[in-house]
Design a protein around this motif. Sequence first.
Motif, PDB file in Angstrom:
ATOM      1  N   GLU A 123      33.776  57.637  71.916  1.00 10.43           N
ATOM      2  CA  GLU A 123      34.223  56.345  71.771  1.00 10.43           C
ATOM      3  C   GLU A 123      33.886  55.582  70.473  1.00 10.43           C
ATOM      4  O   GLU A 123      33.214  55.933  69.872  1.00 10.43           O
ATOM      5  CB  GLU A 123      33.182  55.661  72.963  1.00 10.43           C
ATOM      6  CG  GLU A 123      33.564  56.319  74.409  1.00 10.43           C
ATOM      7  CD  GLU A 123      32.524  55.634  75.440  1.00 10.43           C
ATOM      8  OE1 GLU A 123      33.236  55.446  76.512  1.00 10.43           O
ATOM      9  OE2 GLU A 123      31.512  55.343  75.225  1.00 10.43           O
ATOM     10  N   SER A 157      42.996  57.741  74.325  1.00  6.14           N
ATOM     11  CA  SER A 157      43.990  57.565  75.553  1.00  6.14           C
ATOM     12  C   SER A 157      44.209  58.806  76.121  1.00  6.14           C
ATOM     13  O   SER A 157      44.717  58.895  77.386  1.00  6.14           O
ATOM     14  CB  SER A 157      45.232  57.127  74.849  1.00  6.14           C
ATOM     15  OG  SER A 157      45.780  58.060  73.919  1.00  6.14           O
ATOM     16  N   ALA A 175      32.949  46.141  72.715  1.00  8.40           N
ATOM     17  CA  ALA A 175      33.855  46.844  73.399  1.00  8.40           C
ATOM     18  C   ALA A 175      34.190  48.180  73.193  1.00  8.40           C
ATOM     19  O   ALA A 175      35.000  48.330  72.086  1.00  8.40           O
ATOM     20  CB  ALA A 175      35.142  45.801  73.606  1.00  8.40           C
ATOM     21  N   TRP A 176      33.607  49.170  73.657  1.00  6.70           N
ATOM     22  CA  TRP A 176      33.898  50.620  73.430  1.00  6.70           C
ATOM     23  C   TRP A 176      35.198  51.086  74.213  1.00  6.70           C
ATOM     24  O   TRP A 176      35.507  50.722  75.246  1.00  6.70           O
ATOM     25  CB  TRP A 176      32.649  51.466  74.089  1.00  6.70           C
ATOM     26  CG  TRP A 176      31.385  51.096  73.166  1.00  6.70           C
ATOM     27  CD1 TRP A 176      30.411  50.048  73.604  1.00  6.70           C
ATOM     28  CD2 TRP A 176      31.019  51.677  72.050  1.00  6.70           C
ATOM     29  NE1 TRP A 176      29.637  49.991  72.636  1.00  6.70           N
ATOM     30  CE2 TRP A 176      29.829  51.151  71.518  1.00  6.70           C
ATOM     31  CE3 TRP A 176      31.489  52.637  71.038  1.00  6.70           C
ATOM     32  CZ2 TRP A 176      29.062  51.364  70.332  1.00  6.70           C
ATOM     33  CZ3 TRP A 176      30.854  53.002  69.920  1.00  6.70           C
ATOM     34  CH2 TRP A 176      29.640  52.305  69.549  1.00  6.70           C
ATOM     35  N   ARG A 177      35.851  51.876  73.386  1.00  3.66           N
ATOM     36  CA  ARG A 177      37.093  52.466  73.841  1.00  3.66           C
ATOM     37  C   ARG A 177      36.977  54.005  73.756  1.00  3.66           C
ATOM     38  O   ARG A 177      36.755  54.562  72.829  1.00  3.66           O
ATOM     39  CB  ARG A 177      38.452  52.072  73.026  1.00  3.66           C
ATOM     40  CG  ARG A 177      38.493  50.551  72.955  1.00  3.66           C
ATOM     41  CD  ARG A 177      39.924  50.223  72.302  1.00  3.66           C
ATOM     42  NE  ARG A 177      40.044  50.780  70.914  1.00  3.66           N
ATOM     43  CZ  ARG A 177      39.699  50.293  69.635  1.00  3.66           C
ATOM     44  NH1 ARG A 177      38.807  49.142  69.650  1.00  3.66           N
ATOM     45  NH2 ARG A 177      39.906  50.897  68.510  1.00  3.66           N
ATOM     46  N   LYS A 178      37.539  54.532  74.636  1.00  2.00           N
ATOM     47  CA  LYS A 178      37.828  55.914  74.706  1.00  2.00           C
ATOM     48  C   LYS A 178      39.130  56.391  74.330  1.00  2.00           C
ATOM     49  O   LYS A 178      40.166  55.574  74.210  1.00  2.00           O
ATOM     50  CB  LYS A 178      37.649  56.598  76.067  1.00  2.00           C
ATOM     51  CG  LYS A 178      36.258  56.838  76.588  1.00  2.00           C
ATOM     52  CD  LYS A 178      36.188  57.602  77.887  1.00  2.00           C
ATOM     53  CE  LYS A 178      34.851  57.545  78.478  1.00  2.00           C
ATOM     54  NZ  LYS A 178      34.692  58.405  79.663  1.00  2.00           N
ATOM     55  N   ALA A 207      34.239  51.521  68.768  1.00  2.00           N
ATOM     56  CA  ALA A 207      34.086  49.987  68.823  1.00  2.00           C
ATOM     57  C   ALA A 207      34.316  49.465  67.516  1.00  2.00           C
ATOM     58  O   ALA A 207      33.705  49.912  66.448  1.00  2.00           O
ATOM     59  CB  ALA A 207      32.852  49.739  69.410  1.00  2.00           C
ATOM     60  N   SER A 256      30.516  59.834  74.477  1.00  2.00           N
ATOM     61  CA  SER A 256      30.667  59.143  75.654  1.00  2.00           C
ATOM     62  C   SER A 256      29.759  59.377  76.661  1.00  2.00           C
ATOM     63  O   SER A 256      29.715  58.839  77.751  1.00  2.00           O
ATOM     64  CB  SER A 256      32.004  59.466  75.993  1.00  2.00           C
ATOM     65  OG  SER A 256      32.457  60.888  76.308  1.00  2.00           O
TER      66      SER A 256
END
Length: 61
Positions: free
Chosen positions: A23, A12, A7-10, A25, A36
């Motif tokens: 990104e 905020s 689950a990759w997150r950028k 994870a 990204s």
Amino acid sequence: MDLTKAAWRKASRSTVQNDNCVEVAGAPYIVAFRDSKDPNGPKLIISNSDFRNLANVLKNI
């Protein structure tokens, strides 16, 4: 290491117009980073303890 289900997150502060970001994870025992703009490109993988040490250093800059 297989990160296909990660689950990759950028960050905020990232926006649709600003896709220049990293990104991150988390997975058991590791933290992975990728560009990204190139999600299928290379990933930087470090241990959870190394990530904690890096975060502490960056907080103190």
